[in-house]
Scaffold this active site. Structure first.
Site, PDB file in Angstrom:
ATOM      1  N   LYS A 160      48.647  33.958  43.124  1.00 25.82           N
ATOM      2  CA  LYS A 160      47.462  34.203  43.940  1.00 25.82           C
ATOM      3  C   LYS A 160      46.189  33.939  43.139  1.00 25.82           C
ATOM      4  O   LYS A 160      45.211  33.402  43.672  1.00 25.82           O
ATOM      5  CB  LYS A 160      47.456  35.637  44.470  1.00 25.82           C
ATOM      6  N   LYS A 228      35.992  39.610  42.842  1.00 22.33           N
ATOM      7  CA  LYS A 228      37.073  40.375  42.221  1.00 22.33           C
ATOM      8  C   LYS A 228      38.226  39.459  41.833  1.00 22.33           C
ATOM      9  O   LYS A 228      38.782  39.550  40.735  1.00 22.33           O
ATOM     10  CB  LYS A 228      37.518  41.473  43.191  1.00 22.33           C
TER      11      LYS A 228
END
Length: 279
Positions: A160, A228
């Site tokens: 990811k 983030k």
């Protein structure tokens, strides 16, 4: 299957809804009463209560701290044999920590944004034991179209991170293409139509070129969250001992978007940063 779903945000709510429509019994929980009110399934007063009767718990939370907060409740209140699929995007080391709490654990972050969550067409990258992946696969097939077991616990989060650095880079380059076309007096709509049909084509061009040209940045995935994620990518590169210079540049562009007050906008709002550099 009896499923607990913790985290009913922009992504989690349509995912949980799709599971209900597929015939599963879903008990949902979110810290936001407003999000709970939008959910058509059963609700619980907390993460622990949600998992008490569950065969499988899915978490879709904003960041590692929220997963770390929910994890002890899941471990304490889950039945023996509970399977936990954490579909949040978090640090790989957090995924590995969660796997040590005595619950069968998969890290299964997704790509595809809000549209993919609504349509059930997400890409799901899964880390964990092969047997646990096989057990969760019928649920993943409701939520996504591309579902790949990529390795042990933590591997899903590493994939990811790679996904997010590519997505951020493409958004930045599409933004630069729009600025170049407009500054040169070329219709950006026609220009990007051509790019989308050639080697430069991408899912981002397919879905976002018109809204970017129109400067429509309603969030499907917020800059705050991509900021983030880029931090996770940079940290993963450091841990692996590799240099990713373009990733570092993209991380700074995303950080600039957040610093300029665009954190609540869609990550396609990187265009606003490129425009500001040229104003």
């Amino acid at each position: 299957m009896n499923i607990a779903f913790v985290g009913l945000g922009i992504m989690g709510l349509p995912m949980a809804t799709n599971l209900i429509q597929a015939g599963h019994v879903v008990t949902g929980f979110d810290v936001s009463p407003a999000r709970m009110a939008l959910f058509d399934g059963k609700t619980a007063a907390g993460a622990g209560a949600a998992v008490a009767e569950a065969d499988l718990v899915v978490t879709m939370l904003p960041d590692s701290p929220q997963v770390e907060e929910a994890a002890p409740e899941i471990a304490a209140h889950g039945r023996p044999g509970l399977l936990w699929a954490d579909m949040s995007t978090i640090r790989p080391e957090t995924a590995r920590w969660a796997a040590g709490l005595g619950v069968r654990t998969l890290d299964a972050p997704v790509s595809g944004g809000e549209r993919g969550a609504i349509d059930g067409t997400l890409s799901i990258m899964v880390g964990g034991a092969e047997a646990d992946f096989a057990a969760a696969l019928p649920v993943f097939r409701v939520l996504g179209k591309t579902i790949v077991h990529v390795g042990p616990v933590g591997a899903g989060q590493t994939v990811k991170a790679a996904n997010q650095l590519v997505v951020g880079g493409i958004y930045g380059l599409v933004a630069e293409a729009i600025v170049l076309l407009e500054a040169s007096g070329v219709d950006p709509g026609k220009g990007l139509d051509v790019l989308a049909g050639g080697l430069a084509g991408s899912r981002i061009l397919d879905l976002k070129r018109k809204s970017m040209i129109a400067r429509e940045f309603a969030p499907g995935f917020r800059i705050d969250l991509h900021h983030k994620d880029m931090g996770i990518a940079v940290a993963a590169a450091r841990e692996a001992g590799v240099a990713l210079p373009l990733t570092g540049q993209v991380a700074q562009l995303v950080a600039a978007a957040r610093a300029q007050g665009h954190g609540s906008l869609d990550h396609s709002a990187l265009l606003k940063v490129i425009e500001r550099l040229n104003s």
